[in-house]
Scaffold this motif. Structure first.
Motif, PDB file in Angstrom:
ATOM      1  N   TYR A 295      -4.338   1.493  -0.134  1.00 11.98           N
ATOM      2  CA  TYR A 295      -3.783   2.338   0.971  1.00 11.98           C
ATOM      3  C   TYR A 295      -5.067   2.806   1.802  1.00 11.98           C
ATOM      4  O   TYR A 295      -5.345   2.533   3.130  1.00 11.98           O
ATOM      5  CB  TYR A 295      -2.877   3.490   0.733  1.00 11.98           C
ATOM      6  CG  TYR A 295      -2.385   4.090   1.995  1.00 11.98           C
ATOM      7  CD1 TYR A 295      -1.098   3.839   2.319  1.00 11.98           C
ATOM      8  CD2 TYR A 295      -3.126   5.022   2.620  1.00 11.98           C
ATOM      9  CE1 TYR A 295      -0.308   4.397   3.542  1.00 11.98           C
ATOM     10  CE2 TYR A 295      -2.428   5.919   3.803  1.00 11.98           C
ATOM     11  CZ  TYR A 295      -1.253   5.400   4.168  1.00 11.98           C
ATOM     12  OH  TYR A 295      -0.682   5.990   5.365  1.00 11.98           O
TER      13      TYR A 295
ATOM     14  N   GLU B  38       0.714  -1.347  -0.120  1.00 12.56           N
ATOM     15  CA  GLU B  38      -0.007  -0.074   0.010  1.00 12.56           C
ATOM     16  C   GLU B  38       0.924   1.349  -0.065  1.00 12.56           C
ATOM     17  O   GLU B  38       1.704   1.228   0.677  1.00 12.56           O
ATOM     18  CB  GLU B  38      -0.804   0.041   1.302  1.00 12.56           C
ATOM     19  CG  GLU B  38      -1.712  -1.163   1.377  1.00 12.56           C
ATOM     20  CD  GLU B  38      -1.044  -2.246   1.992  1.00 12.56           C
ATOM     21  OE1 GLU B  38       0.088  -2.245   2.256  1.00 12.56           O
ATOM     22  OE2 GLU B  38      -1.855  -3.245   2.098  1.00 12.56           O
ATOM     23  N   TYR B  39       0.387   2.089  -0.702  1.00 12.63           N
ATOM     24  CA  TYR B  39       1.145   3.617  -0.916  1.00 12.63           C
ATOM     25  C   TYR B  39       0.141   4.784  -0.940  1.00 12.63           C
ATOM     26  O   TYR B  39      -0.844   4.378  -1.233  1.00 12.63           O
ATOM     27  CB  TYR B  39       1.958   3.541  -2.210  1.00 12.63           C
ATOM     28  CG  TYR B  39       2.980   4.591  -2.332  1.00 12.63           C
ATOM     29  CD1 TYR B  39       4.381   4.475  -1.836  1.00 12.63           C
ATOM     30  CD2 TYR B  39       2.718   5.869  -3.189  1.00 12.63           C
ATOM     31  CE1 TYR B  39       5.255   5.477  -1.940  1.00 12.63           C
ATOM     32  CE2 TYR B  39       3.568   6.860  -3.157  1.00 12.63           C
ATOM     33  CZ  TYR B  39       4.828   6.676  -2.617  1.00 12.63           C
ATOM     34  OH  TYR B  39       5.728   7.766  -2.750  1.00 12.63           O
TER      35      TYR B  39
END
Ligand code: GCB
Length: 606
Positions: A533, A526-527
Motif C-alpha cells: 500500500y 494493496e491494503y
C-alpha cells in the motif's frame, strides 16, 4: 531589535572549547510535588549528595532510558548537575556556557547563581560566566529542565489534571504528532573568547558574471568606549586552506570580497561535487597588530533567487526531492546521536535525495554542518506546529523562535528556505494578521531567502498563503482522506497543486504525503498498513508530480517521513508513526528501493 550574535563555538589559536557532555547527575521531584526542587533550592547545593540521584547521559532525552513509566511521562521540571574544573589559563578570557538545545524551558545556575533562563527547545543559548567561574577550581552547573507546553508556548500544548487510581495526575496533551521528548538534547560547551573578540558575522553571497561575491559584516565585541578601534581583517580560504582574497574590514560595516572563477556551492543532484565550502577567516588585531581573536566560518558561494514559478540556485531551477524528518531514535529520543546522524546522511545519499525539511523544529548545529558539507538543501523550520489560539503572547514567542533560528542559521548555504510554521489553522480569521506579522518579521531579518508554511487547510479557506514566497501543502490522500482509495490520489494531487498556484501565483511544492506501513506486512491487492500500500501510494503521487512538473510551477516533493518515529500514545499509532520509508532503526522498507529509483532517475535527467 536584532538579537546579539551567537556564533557556534569553534576552537582557534585564540579560543578554547571544552565539552561537558557525558553523564550528569539527575534528579526528579516527586510527581505530586514537582516544584520541590525549586522550593528547596536544589541549585544551592550539590545534587549528588542526595540518594535520589541517578546518572543521565547528555546529550539525550531522559524519557526512554529508564524503565520508569513515571519518568517517561513526567510533566514539569527535572534537575541536572555537572561539576568540572576550569583551567587557570582561562583567567582574563571571557568564558561562556552554551547549550545546543534544552527542551523546553531551561534555568541554568552556575555555582549556585542563576545565569540563564531560556524558553524554547531546539535552539541554542549561552550565558556569560566570566565573573562566576572559579579558575583552577571545581565549578558546578545546575539545570532545571521543564517540558511543560502551554497555549502560549511554541509549540502549544495543554496540561490537564486527570483522575488516577492514586489521586490526581498531571498529563501533558498536545495535538502535534511527535513525542514531546525532553532533556538536554544537544552538546553543552564551555568556551572562551578573548576580551576583544569577533561577536558576530553575517554573510550573504552572490554571483556577478564569473565572480563570486561574498558580502560580510563583522561585529566586534568587548571594546569599551574610548578604546582605539581594533583592526579587523577578513580572508577567504579555499578548501585546502589557501587564501584567495583578503581585505581590511570595519567593525559593523558591510564589506565585500570578490573571487574570480569561484567554486560554487551546489546542492546534490545539481553537480557531481556538491557542497564546496570556503572558509571566511576573521582576525581581530589591536593597534600594535598583535592578534586578539581569530574565528573561521565555513562559507558556500551560491546565489539564490525566486520568481512566481521557480526557485533558482546559481541561476538554475531547483527541484526538491526529499523528506520530512525527525530528530528521533530509539532510547536516545531527540538527543543528538552522531551514529544516527551519520547513518541518516548515508541513507539520504543512497536514496538519491537532495533536500529535507527540518520538520517540525530546528535541527542541531552538527546535523546542519553536515548538510552544508554534503550539499543538501534545507527547508529550515521553526518549532511552531498546529498553531491555534493566535494570541499576542504566542505571536511574540513565535517571532522570537524565528529570530533565534535566523541568527543561528543565517550563514548556512544549505538553508534555502525558512518554514515559518507547520499546519497552522490558517482558515481562522485571526491567522491572516498573525502570519502577515510573522512573515514580515522574517523578511526584516533575512530578505535573502524565501519563506513558506506547510499548509494543510483548504485552498479556499486559507488566509496565510498570500504572505509566502513558496506555497507548500501537506495532504494525505488515500490515508486520512478517502482511506483505501489509491485510485483518487493522482488527480487530487494535481488539482490541489494547481489550485494553490491559481490562488496565489507562487511556486508550489508538496511537503507531506505518505502512508503508515508496518514493515513485513504484505498484502495484494494493496491494503492499508501493508508495504504494498505504501509503495502504491508513492507511485500514484509520482505520477501526479510528473504531470505537475510539466506545468512549470511545481518545485518539489517531500515524502512523509524519512524514518519511523515516536509519538504520544494513541490507538492510531503502532509504536509511533510508521510512515517512514526507513524503519526507526534505519533499515529500508520495500518502498525505499522504489523511491531510490525515482530520486536517482530525476537527478540523472538534470
Ligand atoms: C501531518 C503532520 C505530521 C504528522 C503527519 C501524520 O500532517 O504535519 O507531523 O506526523 O501528518 O503522519 O499524521
Amino acid at each position: 531589535q536584532p538579537l546579539p550574535g551567537l556564533l557556534y563555538p569553534r576552537e582557534s589559536e585564540t579560543r578554547e572549547v571544552k565539552s561537558l557532555d557525558g553523564l550528569w547527575d539527575f534528579a526528579v521531584p516527586p510527581s505530586n510535588d514537582v516544584l520541590l526542587g525549586h522550593r528547596e533550592s536544589w541549585h544551592a547545593r550539590t545534587l549528588s549528595n542526595s540518594t535520589k540521584v541517578m546518572q543521565m547521559p547528555v546529550p539525550s532525552s531522559y524519557n526512554d532510558i529508564t524503565t520508569s513509566r513515571a519518568l517517561r511521562d513526567h510533566v514539569g521540571p527535572v534537575w541536572y548537575e555537572k561539576r568540572f574544573f576550569a583551567p587557570q589559563s582561562w583567567y582574563q578570557k571571557r568564558v561562556y556556557i552554551r547549550f545546543g538545545s534544552v527542551n523546553y524551558l531551561a534555568q541554568v545556575w552556575f555555582n549556585g547563581e542563576l545565569v540563564a533562563n531560556h524558553e524554547m527547545g531546539h535552539l541554542p543559548f549561552e550565558a556569560d560566566i566570566t565573573d562566576k567561574i572559579l579558575y583552577g577550581l571545581e565549578n558546578r552547573v545546575t539545570v532545571a529542565v521543564d517540558n511543560s507546553l502551554l497555549q502560549t508556548s511554541v509549540p502549544q500544548g495543554r496540561i490537564l489534571d486527570t483522575p488516577a487510581d492514586n489521586g490526581t495526575v498531571k498529563v501533558q496533551s498536545y495535538t502535534f504528532d511527535f513525542f514531546n521528548y525532553a532533556g538536554i538534547h544537544r552538546p553543552v560547551l564551555v568556551h572562551t573568547k578573548p576580551r576583544v573578540h569577533v561577536e558576530d558575522i553575517s554573510v550573504d553571497t552572490a554571483l556577478v558574471r564569473d565572480q563570486g561575491v561574498v558580502k560580510y559584516r563583522v561585529q566586534v565585541g568587548g571594546t569599551a568606549a574610548g578604546d582605539t578601534q581594533p583592526r579587523v581583517e577578513v580572508a577567504l580560504l579555499d578548501h585546502a586552506q589557501r587564501p584567495q582574497v583578503r581585505s581590511q574590514a570595519r567593525n559593523n560595516q558591510p564589506g565585500t570580497l570578490r573571487v574570480s572563477e569561484p567554486r560554487l556551492w551546489w546542492p546534490r543532484s545539481m553537480s557531481p561535487s556538491p557542497g564546496y565550502l570556503y572558509t571566511l577567516e576573521v582576525t581581530v588585531l589591536v593597534p600594535n597588530t598583535s592578534i586578539m581573536d581569530v574565528y573561521r566560518l565555513p562559507v558556500g558561494i551560491r546565489q539564490l533567487r525566486w520568481t512566481n514559478t521557480s526557485l533558482l540556485l546559481n541561476e538554475r531551477p531547483v527541484y526538491f526531492r526529499g523528506f520530512g524528518r525527525h530528530e528521533d531514535a530509539a532510547l536516545r529520543g531527540r538527543g543528538l546521536d552522531l551514529v544516527t546522524m551519520a547513518r541518516d546522511y548515508e541513507l539520504l545519499k543512497w536514496v538519491g535525495s537532495n533536500s529535507y525539511r527540518t520538520s517540525h523544529y530546528p535541527y542541531s548545529d552538527e546535523v546542519l554542518d553536515m548538510a552544508d558539507r554534503l550539499g543538501f538543501m534545507i527547508v529550515d523550520e521553526c518549532p511552531s506546529v498546529d498553531t491555534e489560539n493566535f494570541s499576542a503572547e504566542l505571536l511574540a514567542k513565535h517571532k522570537r523562535s524565528l529570530s533565534e533560528l535566523v541568527r543561528r542559521d543565517k550563514n548556512r548555504p544549505s538553508v534555502v528556505m525558512w518554514s515559518i510554521a507547520n499546519e497552522p489553522r490558517t482558515q481562522l480569521p485571526a491567522a491572516d494578521l498573525y502570519f502577515k506579522e510573522v512573515a514580515e518579521h522574517v523578511k526584516s531579518l533575512d530578505p535573502t531567502r524565501p519563506i513558506t508554511i506547510a499548509l494543510a487547510r483548504s485552498v479556499l479557506e486559507d488566509k496565510a498563503g498570500q504572505y509566502l514566497d513558496v506555497v507548500s501543502f501537506n495532504r494525505y490522500n488515500a490515508w486520512y482522506s478517502n482511506t483505501g482509495r489509491l485510485d483518487m490520489i493522482t488527480s487530487r494531487v494535481v488539482a490541489e497543486a494547481k489550485a494553490w498556484h491559481l490562488k496565489y501565483n507562487k511556486p508550489v511544492m508538496m511537503l507531506e504525503y505518505g502512508a503508515d506501513t508496518m514493515p513485513g506486512l504484505h498484502e495484494l491487492p494493496e491494503y492499508v498498513w501493508s508495504e504494498e500500500y505504501q509503495l502504491e501510494t508513492m507511485s500514484r503521487h509520482f505520477d501526479a508530480f510528473d504531470q505537475l512538473r510539466r506545468e512549470g510551477f511545481f518545485v518539489g516533493e517531500f515524502i512523509w517521513n524519512f524514518a519511523d518515529f515516536r509519538t504520544a500514545q494513541t490507538y492510531t499509532r503502532v509504536g509511533g508513526n510508521k510512515k517512514g520509508i526507513f524503519t526507526r532503526d534505519r533499515q529500508p522498507k520495500m518502498v525505499a528501493h522504489h523511491v531510490r529509483r525515482r530520486y536517482h532517475a530525476l537527478s540523472a535527467k538534470l
